[in-house]
Design a protein around this motif. Structure first.
Motif, short mmCIF file in Angstrom:
data_model
loop_
_atom_site.label_atom_id
_atom_site.label_comp_id
_atom_site.label_asym_id
_atom_site.label_seq_id
_atom_site.Cartn_x
_atom_site.Cartn_y
_atom_site.Cartn_z
N TYR A 137 0.84 -1.19 0.00
CA TYR A 137 0.00 0.00 0.00
C TYR A 137 0.87 1.25 0.00
O TYR A 137 1.87 1.32 0.75
CB TYR A 137 -0.90 0.04 1.23
N ALA A 138 0.47 2.22 -0.78
CA ALA A 138 1.09 3.52 -0.66
C ALA A 138 0.75 4.09 0.71
O ALA A 138 -0.28 3.72 1.31
CB ALA A 138 0.57 4.45 -1.76
N ASP A 139 1.58 4.97 1.21
CA ASP A 139 1.35 5.53 2.54
C ASP A 139 -0.03 6.18 2.63
O ASP A 139 -0.71 6.09 3.66
CB ASP A 139 2.43 6.57 2.87
N SER A 140 -0.47 6.80 1.54
CA SER A 140 -1.76 7.48 1.53
C SER A 140 -2.93 6.52 1.66
O SER A 140 -4.04 6.92 2.01
CB SER A 140 -1.91 8.31 0.25
N ARG A 156 -6.69 2.71 5.38
CA ARG A 156 -7.99 3.13 4.85
C ARG A 156 -8.46 2.26 3.69
O ARG A 156 -9.67 2.06 3.51
CB ARG A 156 -7.92 4.59 4.37
N PHE A 157 -7.52 1.75 2.89
CA PHE A 157 -7.87 0.96 1.72
C PHE A 157 -7.48 -0.49 1.94
O PHE A 157 -6.49 -0.79 2.62
CB PHE A 157 -7.14 1.48 0.48
N THR A 158 -8.24 -1.40 1.32
CA THR A 158 -7.91 -2.82 1.38
C THR A 158 -8.00 -3.40 -0.02
O THR A 158 -9.05 -3.26 -0.69
CB THR A 158 -8.86 -3.58 2.31
N ILE A 159 -6.94 -4.06 -0.46
CA ILE A 159 -6.93 -4.70 -1.77
C ILE A 159 -7.11 -6.21 -1.58
O ILE A 159 -6.56 -6.79 -0.63
CB ILE A 159 -5.64 -4.38 -2.56
N SER A 160 -7.87 -6.83 -2.46
CA SER A 160 -8.06 -8.27 -2.40
C SER A 160 -8.20 -8.81 -3.82
O SER A 160 -8.45 -8.04 -4.76
CB SER A 160 -9.31 -8.62 -1.58
N ARG A 161 -8.03 -10.13 -3.97
CA ARG A 161 -8.10 -10.73 -5.29
C ARG A 161 -8.88 -12.03 -5.25
O ARG A 161 -8.90 -12.72 -4.23
CB ARG A 161 -6.71 -10.96 -5.87
#
Length: 122
Positions: free
Chosen positions: A60-63, A67-72
Motif C-alpha cells: 500500500y502507498a502511505d496514503s 484506509r484501503f484494502t486490496i483483495s483478489r
C-alpha cells in the motif's frame, strides 16, 4: 485479446466509502500475476495505490494504508479495492493494472484498464 475492465467509481462525500473492482477476461489467460490499482490526477504522474501478488502479499502507498484494502479472486481474475474514510485528496482517475500470463506469450504482459473516476466532495 485480453480486456481489463474497471467498475465502481463515482461521487462520494468525504468520510464515505467506495469499492472498485477490475476483471481481466478474454484472450488465453493462464493466470494473473500481480494485480494493482494506480491513480492519476490531471498534470500528474500515475502513482501506485495498492498491489497484490499471487500469494496474497500486498503493498500500500502511505496514503492508502489503514484506509484501503486490496483483495483478489483468482477464480474470476478479479481485484477489488475497498476504500474507506475517503478524503478530497483521493479524487483521481483510478486505473487497474494486471500482469497476465497468456498461452501465446513467453513472458507476462501488462494490461491496463481505461480508468474509473473517483470524486470525493468536501
Amino acid at each position: 485479446q485480453v480486456q481489463v475492465v474497471e467498475s465502481g467509481g463515482g461521487l462520494v462525500q468525504a468520510g464515505g466509502s467506495l469499492s472498485l473492482s477490475c476483471t481481466a477476461s478474454g484472450g488465453s489467460i493462464k493466470r494473473v500475476n500481480s494485480m494493482g490499482w494506480y491513480r492519476q490526477t490531471p498534470g500528474e504522474q500515475r502513482d501506485v495505490v495498492a498491489t497484490i501478488g499471487t500469494g496474497g502479499a500486498s503493498y500500500y502507498a502511505d496514503s492508502a494504508k489503514d484506509r484501503f484494502t486490496i483483495s483478489r479472486d483468482d477464480s474470476k481474475n478479479m481485484v477489488t479495492l475497498q476504500m474507506n474514510n475517503l478524503k478530497s485528496d483521493d479524487t483521481a482517475v483510478y486505473y487497474c493494472r494486471m500482469v497476465v500470463v497468456e498461452e501465446q506469450r513467453v513472458t507476462p504482459y501488462i494490461y491496463w484498464g481505461e480508468g474509473t473516476q473517483v470524486t470525493v466532495s468536501p
